[in-house]
Write an enzyme that holds these catalytic residues in place. Sequence first.
Site, PDB file in Angstrom:
ATOM      1  N   CYS A 121       0.846  -1.194   0.000  1.00  0.00           N
ATOM      2  CA  CYS A 121       0.000   0.000   0.000  1.00  0.00           C
ATOM      3  C   CYS A 121       0.883   1.247   0.000  1.00  0.00           C
ATOM      4  O   CYS A 121       1.634   1.477   0.958  1.00  0.00           O
ATOM      5  CB  CYS A 121      -0.917   0.003   1.226  1.00  0.00           C
ATOM      6  SG  CYS A 121      -1.933   1.495   1.367  1.00  0.00           S
ATOM      7  N   ILE A 122       0.801   2.045  -1.051  1.00  0.00           N
ATOM      8  CA  ILE A 122       1.636   3.243  -1.135  1.00  0.00           C
ATOM      9  C   ILE A 122       1.168   4.326  -0.168  1.00  0.00           C
ATOM     10  O   ILE A 122       1.956   5.217   0.189  1.00  0.00           O
ATOM     11  CB  ILE A 122       1.662   3.798  -2.570  1.00  0.00           C
ATOM     12  CG1 ILE A 122       0.252   4.162  -3.056  1.00  0.00           C
ATOM     13  CG2 ILE A 122       2.304   2.805  -3.516  1.00  0.00           C
ATOM     14  CD1 ILE A 122       0.235   4.827  -4.424  1.00  0.00           C
TER      15      ILE A 122
END
Length: 284
Positions: free
Chosen positions: A127-128
């Site tokens: 997850c950025i």
Amino acid sequence: MLKYRSIIRDMPRTISDLGCVGFVIIFIPLCFVFQLCVVLPVFHEPYSLMFILTWMGGIFVVFQIAGNFLACMLVDTSIRATILVPPPEPQLRKLWRFCSICEVVAPIRSWHCDSCKCCILKRDHHCIFTGNCVGHRNQRYFLLFIVYVIIGCAYCCLYNSVFFWYLRYDIYFNLKTGLSLMCPFLGFFFDMSWNNLYLLIYELSFICLLYALILLLFHMPNILKGSTTHENQTSKYDCGRQQNLEMVLGKSWRWVWLAPFVKSELPHDGIHWETLLRHSSKNR
């Protein structure tokens, strides 16, 4: 017992991760201040009952967003956080794989992440927006983070739409506003005003709402059938909807919606999934 990542050692390493994490850290308090200090007083008399109740509701939602965001970032779901003991049975031990980068025999459902530089237990995705992987131990916080972002952004979009297009119709309903909405960042080069900042927050709220809804619609079916993003074509770990929810949210899944610190023990260690496969013929 949960183990936590080192903030210094495990800081986001890529430019995209740093940018997205920074956006969340800046946008949450900015949107909160705008909603409760600029928009809310226009709707409700300050210190009235509705004003206080809405303030309390806003604080609760922001607390949930920020708390689950931080928990998703800090809870360590990598193989570094536990001792790995392969099963003694040869046929089950074959299901494990050797990671040449981590130089360890890793359990099934774990995958190596090039960004996190380690193998992640029951890895779902990187997850950025949290700068780390979502896996066995922190998927609960990722899911609740998304849910409360949807609630918070929906609240913002509803109030803001009435604020801009009804209560402040004479100020905002014009060509200049339309151009600012089409090119929100470019507008600051020509007009460094509070009105442009308010319009930017309004537009970003809609974008965040749409993006969070897409994420929820993508991940929820996998969660309900006991799969990860890598396993979305199979249901071999399906234990039924309630047990699948417990695998993510824990045994106290009905109460975790109240606060990030609510203790909810996971029914599985995230390592020995072969014990589940051994009894999973009825789920295939």
